[in-house]
Design a protein around this motif. Structure first.
Motif, PDB file in Angstrom:
ATOM      1  N   MET A  29     -52.728 -17.082  -4.229  1.00  0.00           N
ATOM      2  CA  MET A  29     -51.453 -16.231  -3.712  1.00  0.00           C
ATOM      3  C   MET A  29     -49.925 -17.162  -3.632  1.00  0.00           C
ATOM      4  O   MET A  29     -49.289 -15.726  -4.118  1.00  0.00           O
ATOM      5  N   ALA A  30     -49.702 -17.565  -4.677  1.00  0.00           N
ATOM      6  CA  ALA A  30     -48.757 -18.177  -4.283  1.00  0.00           C
ATOM      7  C   ALA A  30     -48.400 -18.058  -5.968  1.00  0.00           C
ATOM      8  O   ALA A  30     -47.009 -17.501  -5.559  1.00  0.00           O
ATOM      9  N   ARG A  31     -49.126 -16.875  -7.040  1.00  0.00           N
ATOM     10  CA  ARG A  31     -48.195 -16.294  -7.749  1.00  0.00           C
ATOM     11  C   ARG A  31     -48.278 -14.873  -7.354  1.00  0.00           C
ATOM     12  O   ARG A  31     -47.196 -14.544  -8.078  1.00  0.00           O
ATOM     13  N   ASP A  32     -48.838 -14.496  -6.672  1.00  0.00           N
ATOM     14  CA  ASP A  32     -48.564 -13.232  -6.372  1.00  0.00           C
ATOM     15  C   ASP A  32     -47.201 -12.732  -5.657  1.00  0.00           C
ATOM     16  O   ASP A  32     -45.800 -11.885  -6.211  1.00  0.00           O
ATOM     17  N   VAL A  33     -46.983 -13.734  -5.152  1.00  0.00           N
ATOM     18  CA  VAL A  33     -45.399 -14.639  -4.082  1.00  0.00           C
ATOM     19  C   VAL A  33     -44.784 -14.023  -5.256  1.00  0.00           C
ATOM     20  O   VAL A  33     -43.791 -13.546  -5.263  1.00  0.00           O
ATOM     21  N   SER A  35     -40.958 -11.922  -6.356  1.00  0.00           N
ATOM     22  CA  SER A  35     -39.782 -12.112  -5.957  1.00  0.00           C
ATOM     23  C   SER A  35     -39.243 -11.798  -7.083  1.00  0.00           C
ATOM     24  O   SER A  35     -37.965 -11.398  -7.368  1.00  0.00           O
ATOM     25  N   GLY A  36     -40.089 -11.369  -8.412  1.00  0.00           N
ATOM     26  CA  GLY A  36     -39.096 -10.634  -9.869  1.00  0.00           C
ATOM     27  C   GLY A  36     -38.336 -12.304 -10.837  1.00  0.00           C
ATOM     28  O   GLY A  36     -37.889 -11.606 -11.168  1.00  0.00           O
ATOM     29  N   GLN A  37     -38.788 -13.713  -9.710  1.00  0.00           N
ATOM     30  CA  GLN A  37     -37.733 -14.418 -10.309  1.00  0.00           C
ATOM     31  C   GLN A  37     -39.047 -15.962 -11.027  1.00  0.00           C
ATOM     32  O   GLN A  37     -38.817 -16.257 -11.870  1.00  0.00           O
ATOM     33  N   TYR A  38     -39.918 -16.254 -10.109  1.00  0.00           N
ATOM     34  CA  TYR A  38     -40.596 -17.648 -10.121  1.00  0.00           C
ATOM     35  C   TYR A  38     -42.335 -17.202 -10.687  1.00  0.00           C
ATOM     36  O   TYR A  38     -42.645 -16.143 -10.587  1.00  0.00           O
ATOM     37  N   ASP A  39     -42.890 -18.198 -11.658  1.00  0.00           N
ATOM     38  CA  ASP A  39     -43.912 -18.252 -11.407  1.00  0.00           C
ATOM     39  C   ASP A  39     -45.049 -18.278 -10.420  1.00  0.00           C
ATOM     40  O   ASP A  39     -46.123 -17.151 -10.031  1.00  0.00           O
ATOM     41  N   TYR A  40     -44.174 -19.167  -9.682  1.00  0.00           N
ATOM     42  CA  TYR A  40     -45.159 -19.829  -8.440  1.00  0.00           C
ATOM     43  C   TYR A  40     -44.101 -19.815  -7.286  1.00  0.00           C
ATOM     44  O   TYR A  40     -43.310 -20.147  -7.241  1.00  0.00           O
ATOM     45  N   ALA A  41     -44.219 -18.794  -5.704  1.00  0.00           N
ATOM     46  CA  ALA A  41     -43.276 -18.990  -4.587  1.00  0.00           C
ATOM     47  C   ALA A  41     -44.182 -19.312  -3.907  1.00  0.00           C
ATOM     48  O   ALA A  41     -45.881 -19.072  -3.489  1.00  0.00           O
ATOM     49  N   GLU A  42     -43.303 -19.890  -2.453  1.00  0.00           N
ATOM     50  CA  GLU A  42     -43.713 -19.622  -0.937  1.00  0.00           C
ATOM     51  C   GLU A  42     -42.836 -18.499  -0.809  1.00  0.00           C
ATOM     52  O   GLU A  42     -41.218 -18.147  -1.063  1.00  0.00           O
TER      53      GLU A  42
END
Length: 371
Positions: free
Chosen positions: A71-75, A79-86
């Motif tokens: 899920m973090a990878r999908d988010v 974002s178009g910026q990060y490998d992993y995000a919340e």
């Protein structure tokens, strides 16, 4: 500090699977980069001992850790910026999540959701994604498909190529039973954005359309990218069941991490194999554990077993409970065995889904030519 007297904005984390209870993709309002701490987050989550034993039993060893990371990878990809995000977003969809999780009854969650959405649309009447959520709520909870179409059409008018609008609109096309149109839109999104949610939508639509080979191919691609995902082994199992390959269907369904979908699949595949005692055992467990929350799914497997009277009893319960899946009655082939029963037509009338109503709804998504 002193209490805050004025209105405040509340933000909430992403729902499980980045989908709301209407299975609409939820795009965050903003993102937090967690790429540098993803392993630390996984290690902390692994210490939730009170939940780990149950999750291991129902979803597979460490599946919830894999799901968090996926899920973090999908988010991050959103974002178009990060490998992993919340991801974090505003209020309206949260009422639906609390409804799904049993924290709020329908009588409170739905009016609160509608009120929040109406406030949002008054503040930003031309925000296309909000129109898709209003449309989805109208279809699921109000069973008002004309209202739903009005808002989905407005969203397409405002933002015809917006990723979130297109993803959410494919669900409404599935509700209407326009599966080829839904697949065409999802293929466009996939070609333009490489979006895994579009690929998952293609897999489900192909299954509903009775094209098992295409459903299997799409679902395998989803699992190759998101091996910890639940429900997709059930989809492959159902596809093999459509092909008449009972043994392979059973293998995939038995490996499904979600207990709910595993029991649904086992009820069907053991029935198809003539192993009625095993089908009965899975059905009894399904009713015992999920009868209060998944009446329409139970009705579906009973229809598959050609038990019309019991199926309609559960359909009545689903209608009384405003089951979230009633909106898919037209598209779901699992009910084919009872389509000729006069009670089916009566049921479609009760939920505003008679052929006359659905066929009269105007909703198309114009896509640009692809070269």
């Amino acid at each position: 500090r002193a209490p805050v007297e004025q209105d405040v904005t509340i933000y909430h984390a992403q729902p499980h699977g980045n989908l709301d209870p209407l299975r609409q993709l939820v795009i965050p309002d903003f993102y937090i980069d967690i790429s540098s701490v993803i392993e630390e987050k996984r290690a902390i989550l692994a210490k939730h001992a009170s939940q780990k034993a149950w999750l291991d039993r129902t979803q597979g060893m460490d599946a919830y850790l894999d799901a968090m990371q996926e899920m973090a990878r999908d988010v991050g990809a959103m974002s178009g910026q990060y490998d992993y995000a919340e991801g974090w977003r505003k209020l309206a969809v949260t009422y639906l999540v609390r409804l799904e999780e049993g924290e709020l009854p329908t009588s409170l969650a739905v009016p609160a959701t509608i009120e929040a959405l109406e406030k949002s649309i008054r503040l930003a009447p031309d925000r296309a994604p909000t129109h898709t959520v209003i449309g989805a709520v109208a279809a699921q909870f109000e069973l008002d498909f004309l209202k739903a179409a009005e808002h989905f059409n407005r969203a397409i008018e405002l933002a015809p190529l917006d990723l979130l609008v297109l993803n959410n609109s494919t669900h409404f096309l599935r509700v209407l039973g326009r599966l080829d149109d839904a697949i065409a839109v999802s293929n466009y999104v996939l070609s333009q954005h490489g979006d895994m949610y579009a690929l998952a939508d293609i897999a489900e639509a192909e299954l509903l359309a009775g094209r098992p080979d295409q459903a299997i191919a799409a679902t395998n691609k989803v699992l190759s990218n998101r091996p910890g995902s639940v429900r997709y082994r059930y989809i492959i199992g159902r596809a093999y069941l459509q092909k008449g390959d009972i043994q392979t269907a059973l293998e995939f369904i038995s490996s499904e991490r979600s207990e709910l979908f595993r029991l649904l699949g086992q009820t069907m595949v053991h029935h198809a194999a003539g192993e009625q005692h095993l089908s009965d055992a899975a059905l009894n467990r399904l009713i015992s554990d999920y009868g209060q929350t998944h009446a329409f799914r139970i009705a579906g497997v009973l229809a598959y077993r050609d038990e019309a009277d019991r199926a309609f009893e559960w359909i009545d319960q689903a209608v009384d409970n405003r089951d979230a899946l009633l909106q898919y009655a037209v598209a779901e082939p699992i009910f084919a065995n009872i389509h000729q029963d006069p009670r089916w037509s009566e049921f479609l009338e009760r939920i505003n889904m008679s052929p006359a109503v659905i066929d009269a709804i105007e909703f198309e998504i114009p896509l640009p030519e692809q070269h």
